[in-house]
Structure formats: C-alpha cells, structure tokens
Design an enzyme around this catalytic site. Structure first.
Site, PDB file in Angstrom:
ATOM      1  CG  ASP A 141      -1.929   0.997   1.334  1.00 29.53           C
ATOM      2  OD1 ASP A 141      -1.746   2.088   0.761  1.00 29.53           O
ATOM      3  OD2 ASP A 141      -2.966   0.715   1.953  1.00 29.53           O
ATOM      4  CB  ILE A 142       1.086   4.386  -2.041  1.00 22.06           C
ATOM      5  CG1 ILE A 142      -0.382   4.835  -2.018  1.00 22.06           C
ATOM      6  CG2 ILE A 142       1.456   3.772  -3.379  1.00 22.06           C
ATOM      7  CD1 ILE A 142      -0.651   6.067  -2.886  1.00 22.06           C
ATOM      8  CE  LYS A 192      -5.510  11.861  -8.935  1.00 22.12           C
ATOM      9  NZ  LYS A 192      -4.392  10.881  -8.851  1.00 22.12           N
ATOM     10  CE  LYS A 202     -12.934   4.185 -13.297  1.00 26.90           C
ATOM     11  NZ  LYS A 202     -11.509   4.114 -13.327  1.00 26.90           N
ATOM     12  CG  LEU A 203     -19.143   5.782 -21.040  1.00 29.46           C
ATOM     13  CD1 LEU A 203     -20.553   5.679 -20.498  1.00 29.46           C
ATOM     14  CD2 LEU A 203     -18.964   7.105 -21.781  1.00 29.46           C
ATOM     15  CG  ASP A 239     -27.181  13.069 -14.295  1.00 31.03           C
ATOM     16  OD1 ASP A 239     -26.173  12.377 -14.566  1.00 31.03           O
ATOM     17  OD2 ASP A 239     -27.347  14.227 -14.728  1.00 31.03           O
ATOM     18  CE1 TYR A 295      -9.833   9.969  -8.946  1.00 32.35           C
ATOM     19  CE2 TYR A 295     -11.099  11.413 -10.381  1.00 32.35           C
ATOM     20  CZ  TYR A 295      -9.953  10.670 -10.133  1.00 32.35           C
ATOM     21  OH  TYR A 295      -8.929  10.636 -11.055  1.00 32.35           O
ATOM     22  CB  SER A 296     -12.542  15.672  -8.692  1.00 35.93           C
ATOM     23  OG  SER A 296     -13.771  16.094  -8.181  1.00 35.93           O
ATOM     24  CB  THR A 346      -7.756  13.795 -12.869  1.00 35.48           C
ATOM     25  OG1 THR A 346      -8.962  13.942 -13.604  1.00 35.48           O
ATOM     26  CG2 THR A 346      -8.044  14.189 -11.421  1.00 35.48           C
ATOM     27  CG  ASP A 347      -9.966  16.366 -17.130  1.00 33.30           C
ATOM     28  OD1 ASP A 347     -10.282  15.523 -16.269  1.00 33.30           O
ATOM     29  OD2 ASP A 347     -10.409  16.360 -18.296  1.00 33.30           O
ATOM     30  CD  GLU A 348     -13.223  13.446 -12.836  1.00 34.32           C
ATOM     31  OE1 GLU A 348     -13.690  13.502 -11.695  1.00 34.32           O
ATOM     32  OE2 GLU A 348     -13.461  12.515 -13.627  1.00 34.32           O
ATOM     33  NE  ARG A 359     -16.761  13.092 -17.724  1.00 34.49           N
ATOM     34  CZ  ARG A 359     -17.711  13.927 -17.288  1.00 34.49           C
ATOM     35  NH1 ARG A 359     -18.072  14.968 -18.021  1.00 34.49           N
ATOM     36  NH2 ARG A 359     -18.286  13.736 -16.114  1.00 34.49           N
ATOM     37  CG  ASN A 368     -21.114  10.706 -21.180  1.00 29.42           C
ATOM     38  OD1 ASN A 368     -19.913  10.838 -21.443  1.00 29.42           O
ATOM     39  ND2 ASN A 368     -21.631  11.078 -20.020  1.00 29.42           N
TER      40      ASN A 368
HETATM   41  P1  NAD Z   1      -7.141   2.319 -11.936  1.00 29.91           P
HETATM   42  O1  NAD Z   1      -8.239   2.386 -10.938  1.00 29.91           O
HETATM   43  O2  NAD Z   1      -7.343   1.524 -13.182  1.00 29.91           O
HETATM   44  O3  NAD Z   1      -5.825   1.744 -11.241  1.00 29.91           O
HETATM   45  C1  NAD Z   1      -5.415   2.154  -9.968  1.00 29.91           C
HETATM   46  C2  NAD Z   1      -4.288   1.222  -9.520  1.00 29.91           C
HETATM   47  O4  NAD Z   1      -3.811   1.719  -8.253  1.00 29.91           O
HETATM   48  C3  NAD Z   1      -4.733  -0.222  -9.298  1.00 29.91           C
HETATM   49  O5  NAD Z   1      -3.764  -1.113  -9.807  1.00 29.91           O
HETATM   50  C4  NAD Z   1      -4.815  -0.342  -7.770  1.00 29.91           C
HETATM   51  O6  NAD Z   1      -4.576  -1.656  -7.293  1.00 29.91           O
HETATM   52  C5  NAD Z   1      -3.722   0.628  -7.346  1.00 29.91           C
HETATM   53  N1  NAD Z   1      -3.932   1.154  -5.985  1.00 29.91           N
HETATM   54  C6  NAD Z   1      -5.070   1.687  -5.478  1.00 29.91           C
HETATM   55  N2  NAD Z   1      -4.883   2.025  -4.196  1.00 29.91           N
HETATM   56  C7  NAD Z   1      -3.599   1.720  -3.889  1.00 29.91           C
HETATM   57  C8  NAD Z   1      -2.804   1.840  -2.722  1.00 29.91           C
HETATM   58  N3  NAD Z   1      -3.319   2.355  -1.588  1.00 29.91           N
HETATM   59  N4  NAD Z   1      -1.530   1.422  -2.759  1.00 29.91           N
HETATM   60  C9  NAD Z   1      -1.009   0.882  -3.891  1.00 29.91           C
HETATM   61  N5  NAD Z   1      -1.704   0.744  -5.035  1.00 29.91           N
HETATM   62  C10 NAD Z   1      -2.992   1.157  -5.029  1.00 29.91           C
HETATM   63  O7  NAD Z   1      -6.775   3.831 -12.265  1.00 29.91           O
HETATM   64  P2  NAD Z   1      -6.342   4.502 -13.654  1.00 29.91           P
HETATM   65  O8  NAD Z   1      -7.542   4.819 -14.435  1.00 29.91           O
HETATM   66  O9  NAD Z   1      -5.251   3.701 -14.261  1.00 29.91           O
HETATM   67  O10 NAD Z   1      -5.753   5.884 -13.107  1.00 29.91           O
HETATM   68  C11 NAD Z   1      -4.393   5.968 -12.721  1.00 29.91           C
HETATM   69  C12 NAD Z   1      -4.121   7.393 -12.252  1.00 29.91           C
HETATM   70  O11 NAD Z   1      -4.392   8.309 -13.309  1.00 29.91           O
HETATM   71  C13 NAD Z   1      -4.984   7.832 -11.071  1.00 29.91           C
HETATM   72  O12 NAD Z   1      -4.182   8.599 -10.204  1.00 29.91           O
HETATM   73  C14 NAD Z   1      -6.065   8.693 -11.717  1.00 29.91           C
HETATM   74  O13 NAD Z   1      -6.519   9.672 -10.813  1.00 29.91           O
HETATM   75  C15 NAD Z   1      -5.315   9.307 -12.873  1.00 29.91           C
HETATM   76  N6  NAD Z   1      -6.106   9.668 -14.059  1.00 29.91           N
HETATM   77  C16 NAD Z   1      -6.936   8.749 -14.638  1.00 29.91           C
HETATM   78  C17 NAD Z   1      -7.610   9.087 -15.812  1.00 29.91           C
HETATM   79  C18 NAD Z   1      -8.526   8.098 -16.517  1.00 29.91           C
HETATM   80  O14 NAD Z   1      -9.201   8.479 -17.468  1.00 29.91           O
HETATM   81  N7  NAD Z   1      -8.564   6.835 -16.108  1.00 29.91           N
HETATM   82  C19 NAD Z   1      -7.457  10.367 -16.364  1.00 29.91           C
HETATM   83  C20 NAD Z   1      -6.617  11.280 -15.722  1.00 29.91           C
HETATM   84  C21 NAD Z   1      -5.933  10.909 -14.576  1.00 29.91           C
HETATM   85  O1  DAU Z   2     -11.324  13.215 -16.636  1.00 33.90           O
HETATM   86  C1  DAU Z   2     -10.461  12.287 -16.084  1.00 33.90           C
HETATM   87  C2  DAU Z   2     -11.235  11.292 -15.247  1.00 33.90           C
HETATM   88  O2  DAU Z   2     -11.941  10.458 -16.139  1.00 33.90           O
HETATM   89  C3  DAU Z   2     -10.331  10.475 -14.335  1.00 33.90           C
HETATM   90  O3  DAU Z   2      -9.725  11.330 -13.394  1.00 33.90           O
HETATM   91  C4  DAU Z   2     -11.137   9.380 -13.611  1.00 33.90           C
HETATM   92  O4  DAU Z   2     -10.262   8.562 -12.853  1.00 33.90           O
HETATM   93  C5  DAU Z   2     -11.828   8.544 -14.663  1.00 33.90           C
HETATM   94  O5  DAU Z   2     -12.627   7.542 -14.038  1.00 33.90           O
HETATM   95  C6  DAU Z   2     -12.696   9.417 -15.563  1.00 33.90           C
HETATM   96  O6  DAU Z   2     -13.807   9.965 -14.805  1.00 33.90           O
HETATM   97  P1  DAU Z   2     -15.294  10.031 -15.416  1.00 33.90           P
HETATM   98  O7  DAU Z   2     -16.250  10.135 -14.307  1.00 33.90           O
HETATM   99  O8  DAU Z   2     -15.361  11.043 -16.505  1.00 33.90           O
HETATM  100  O9  DAU Z   2     -15.347   8.555 -16.115  1.00 33.90           O
HETATM  101  P2  DAU Z   2     -16.492   7.448 -16.197  1.00 33.90           P
HETATM  102  O10 DAU Z   2     -16.018   6.439 -17.174  1.00 33.90           O
HETATM  103  O11 DAU Z   2     -16.917   6.986 -14.860  1.00 33.90           O
HETATM  104  O12 DAU Z   2     -17.707   8.252 -16.832  1.00 33.90           O
HETATM  105  C7  DAU Z   2     -17.580   8.915 -18.072  1.00 33.90           C
HETATM  106  C8  DAU Z   2     -18.903   9.606 -18.354  1.00 33.90           C
HETATM  107  O13 DAU Z   2     -19.892   8.615 -18.610  1.00 33.90           O
HETATM  108  C9  DAU Z   2     -19.430  10.423 -17.203  1.00 33.90           C
HETATM  109  O14 DAU Z   2     -20.066  11.593 -17.701  1.00 33.90           O
HETATM  110  C10 DAU Z   2     -20.451   9.528 -16.513  1.00 33.90           C
HETATM  111  C11 DAU Z   2     -20.978   8.710 -17.676  1.00 33.90           C
HETATM  112  N1  DAU Z   2     -21.402   7.338 -17.353  1.00 33.90           N
HETATM  113  C12 DAU Z   2     -20.527   6.530 -16.689  1.00 33.90           C
HETATM  114  C13 DAU Z   2     -20.871   5.235 -16.343  1.00 33.90           C
HETATM  115  C14 DAU Z   2     -19.897   4.356 -15.586  1.00 33.90           C
HETATM  116  C15 DAU Z   2     -22.665   6.853 -17.741  1.00 33.90           C
HETATM  117  O15 DAU Z   2     -23.429   7.576 -18.380  1.00 33.90           O
HETATM  118  N2  DAU Z   2     -22.993   5.572 -17.412  1.00 33.90           N
HETATM  119  C16 DAU Z   2     -22.165   4.729 -16.721  1.00 33.90           C
HETATM  120  O16 DAU Z   2     -22.558   3.580 -16.437  1.00 33.90           O
END
Ligand code: NAD
Ligand code: DAU
Length: 339
Positions: A59-60, A157, A192-193, A275, A153-154, A125-127, A217, A252
């Site tokens: 764990d980090i 971050k 995720k979506l 929503d 979440y955001s 993240t942009d969030e 998005r 979406n």
């Molecule tokens: P993910 O949820 O797919 O993966 C997260 C990983 O972190 C997993 O392998 C999990 O086991 C590990 N983890 C979680 N908690 C931990 C802990 N306490 N100690 C050690 N490991 C741990 O996430 P992702 O989508 O790959 O996102 C990675 C990073 O990028 C995140 O910081 C997220 O905020 C950021 N990010 C994601 C997106 C996106 O679209 N997915 C966009 C912008 C930024």
């Molecule tokens: O913008 C970067 C972010 O993008 C990252 O920081 C997050 O880790 C990553 O999960 C993602 O966040 P979103 O909330 O944008 O992603 P998600 O895939 O959950 O949802 C994308 C869009 O789709 C959002 O407007 C919600 C919608 N959605 C999502 C799900 C899971 C639906 O309409 N139905 C669904 O079932």
C-alpha cells in the site's frame, strides 16, 4: 535509472510500464501496487518476464513497506499513479479516496524527502478544475484555471496536488504534476464508461446512460497520455503543472452510439438512468503548454483509437470476463439496482 511506478497494475499505470520497458530498456521499473479491486496482476504477465521489472505488493500509505522499498531499490524517479479512481465509488464511500489519494501521496513524498530523489511525478486529472458549461464550447481548462473539484474523488486528487506543490515550495522536493482528460484503451477496468458499454453490448445487456447522455468528456488514447508523462517526468520543469488532452470532445451518448455501431448492436439497448450526483457537465483541456515546452502532441485520432480499443476488447475477452465473474459483479448490482 530506477523508477518506482505506483498503481502499475491498473489501467494507465500498466500501459505506462509497457511503454517504459519498450522505450527505455536501460531503466529498471519497480511496480508498487496493493492490488485493490482495480489492480489486476494478470495485466503485468508479460512485464514479469523482463529482468528489468519487479512487482511489489504494498500500500502506498504503508510507511514501513514504502521505506523498505526505497532502501532496497534507491529509486531515481517515482511516478504516482496509485489512486482510487472511480467517481461513482467515491460518491458511495469517500473514505478510502482520502486515505489512498491524499495520505498515500504524502507517504510517498515523505519517503522521497528522506531518501532523496531526482523527480517525484504526480499523475493527476482534469477533474480538479471542476467542470465547464455545455454551451461555452470556447472555454478550456488551462493550468491557471482555479481548482474547483466536484466529487470526493476529484477533491481528493485536488488535495493531493496541493500537497505536491506545497512539498515543492516548502521542502524543495523536485516534483511535477500532469492533469489529463479521460483516457481510453487496453486494460481499462470495465466499470468505466467505454469498457462497461463494450462488455454489456456484447452480452446484449442494457447500457445505463446517466441523465440524458449530454455530458461531455475529452477522450485521449492511453498511450498518448503515457508518452506525455514520460516526457514530463524526464524533461518537464520542476514545480510545474502540465495539462494533457487531445481536443476530442464527445457527449456520452455519442460515445455509446459509436460503440453500438462498431459492434453491430441496436440502439434500443441504451437505457437512460438516474443521473450521477453532482455530475460534471463538460471537461475540455487546453494542452498548449506541454506542446510549447516539450513538443507533445497526441498521435492517435479518436476515430482510430476507439476502433482499436473495441477490437482489443474483442480480442481479449478472457481479461475482462475474468474480472466480471468476480467482485465486480456484486459491485455492479450494488451500484445499479436502485437506479
Ligand atoms: P485504476 O483504478 O485503473 O488503477 C489504480 C491502480 O492503483 C490499481 O492497480 C490499484 O490496485 C492501485 N492502488 C489503489 N490504491 C492503492 C494503494 N493504496 N496502494 C497501492 N496501489 C494502489 O486507475 P487509472 O484509471 O489507471 O488511473 C491511474 C491514475 O491516473 C490515477 O491517479 C487517476 O486519478 C489518474 N487519471 C486517470 C484518468 C482516466 O481516465 N482513467 C485520467 C486522468 C488521470
Ligand atoms: O477526466 C479524467 C477522469 O476520467 C479520471 O480522473 C477518472 O479517474 C476517470 O474515471 C474518468 O472519470 P469520469 O467520471 O469522466 O469517467 P467514467 O467512465 O466513470 O464516466 C464517463 C462519463 O460517462 C461520465 O459523464 C459519466 C458517464 N457514465 C458513466 C458510467 C460508468 C454513464 O453515463 N454511465 C455509466 O454507467
């Protein structure tokens, strides 16, 4: 160089590890991940065969384990991907988001201070900027846009980002931050979506679109994000934030309809559901700074990337079917049964 990659068993971290092993065979990669529901070790199966790769399950936020790893590996760079990343889960239960995303970031940076480091890079993240309105398509997030996070979440971050910048100013820790828009591509967890809709459409199950599906998005192919992080962590200015995005804004509903079209499935699978609370309307990144300073531009066009991604999910059914048969199924019922 020795590079610790936290969260490397997740979506973006694993893609980043494969990029590093390919592009920088001279570097040693140590993945630190505690394998939460989102971490999948099978994703790193190929990396495990590389003598320059090591996986450590921890764990980090575990100070002892993190310090032990620093003593063993003497890292030059730490890239922190590890996070709880799903907005809906943060709305259901915020506490683990604070623990991992804020406390965990602090523990990693304290280890960097204690043992010395060339660079600590925070994947953000942009969030953290909140959202933009749907009718002001002329507006984009720049690095100067104020932090205005919407979800647990955001905001976790954003808290981590503030801590990273504070460690730069107060302790002169050599840090950088990237803030990226929505990624898509291989190994994306099927909550995720995009991967959720692909897996459900293939099973002829309903596709739950939140609200009217009008939220926007800004989609970026995951490899482009990884290349940008690689550039910033090696060449970006210390103490700086870099936005990453490719100007690929889609509603979406547009995304879901494209998936259905590519899979030859009917649009009547789409089901509009309640929503998301506090649902961010639109994200849109201005990536001018990273282009001007480091010459980064996205290489994969959305129209190609989405087809490649759908094909990957068709070719790698075992990867996501194994996930769907486990804990995720129970999670899905909890999240959607009341909608
Ligand atoms: P993910 O949820 O797919 O993966 C997260 C990983 O972190 C997993 O392998 C999990 O086991 C590990 N983890 C979680 N908690 C931990 C802990 N306490 N100690 C050690 N490991 C741990 O996430 P992702 O989508 O790959 O996102 C990675 C990073 O990028 C995140 O910081 C997220 O905020 C950021 N990010 C994601 C997106 C996106 O679209 N997915 C966009 C912008 C930024
Ligand atoms: O913008 C970067 C972010 O993008 C990252 O920081 C997050 O880790 C990553 O999960 C993602 O966040 P979103 O909330 O944008 O992603 P998600 O895939 O959950 O949802 C994308 C869009 O789709 C959002 O407007 C919600 C919608 N959605 C999502 C799900 C899971 C639906 O309409 N139905 C669904 O079932």
């Amino acid at each position: 160089m020795n590079i610790i990659v936290t969260g490397g068993a997740g979506f973006i971290g694993s893609n980043f590890i494969y990029l590093e092993l390919e592009e920088h065979p001279e570097d040693r990669i140590i993945c630190l991940d505690n394998l939460t529901y989102a971490g999948n070790l099978s994703t790193l199966e190929e990396a495990m065969k590389n003598p320059n790769f090591r996986f450590v399950k921890a764990d980090i936020a575990d100070i002892e384990a993190v310090h032990k790893l620093f003593e063993e590996e003497h890292p030059n760079i730490v890239v922190n991907f590890a996070a709880e990343s799903h907005v809906d889960r943060s709305i259901a239960d915020p506490s683990i988001f604070l623990q991992t995303n804020v406390i965990g970031t602090g523990v990693m940076m304290d280890a960097c201070r204690k043992y010395g480091i060339k660079r600590y890079h925070q994947v953000s993240t942009d969030e953290v900027y909140g959202d933009l309105s749907l009718d002001r398509t002329d507006l984009f997030f720049t690095e100067d846009t104020p932090i205005h996070a919407s979800s647990p979440y955001s905001s976790s971050k954003a808290g981590a980002d503030l801590l990273v910048l504070a460690y730069y100013r107060t302790f002169k820790l050599p840090v950088s931050i990237t803030r990226c828009s929505n990624n898509y591509g291989p190994y994306h967890f099927p909550e995720k979506l995009i991967p959720l809709m692909i897996s459900r459409a293939l099973a002829d199950e309903s596709l739950p679109v939140y609200g009217k599906g009008e939220n926007v998005r800004d989609w970026l192919y995951v490899e482009d994000h990884c290349k940008a992080i690689d550039l910033v962590m090696r060449k970006g200015r210390l103490g700086e934030v870099y936005n990453i995005g490719g100007h690929n804004e889609r509603t979406n509903l547009e995304v879901v309809k494209t998936i259905l079209r590519e899979l030859g499935k009917p649009e009547n699978l789409i089901t509009f559901v309640t929503d998301r609370h506090g649902h961010d309307r639109r994200y849109a990144i201005d990536p001018t700074k990273i282009y001007n300073e480091l010459g980064w531009l996205p290489e994969t066009k959305y129209d190609d990337g989405i087809k490649m991604t759908i094909q990957w999910y068709l070719d790698n059914k075992k990867w996501w079917e194994d996930i769907l048969s486990g804990e995720y199924t129970r999670y899905f019922e909890r999240m959607y049964s009341r909608r």
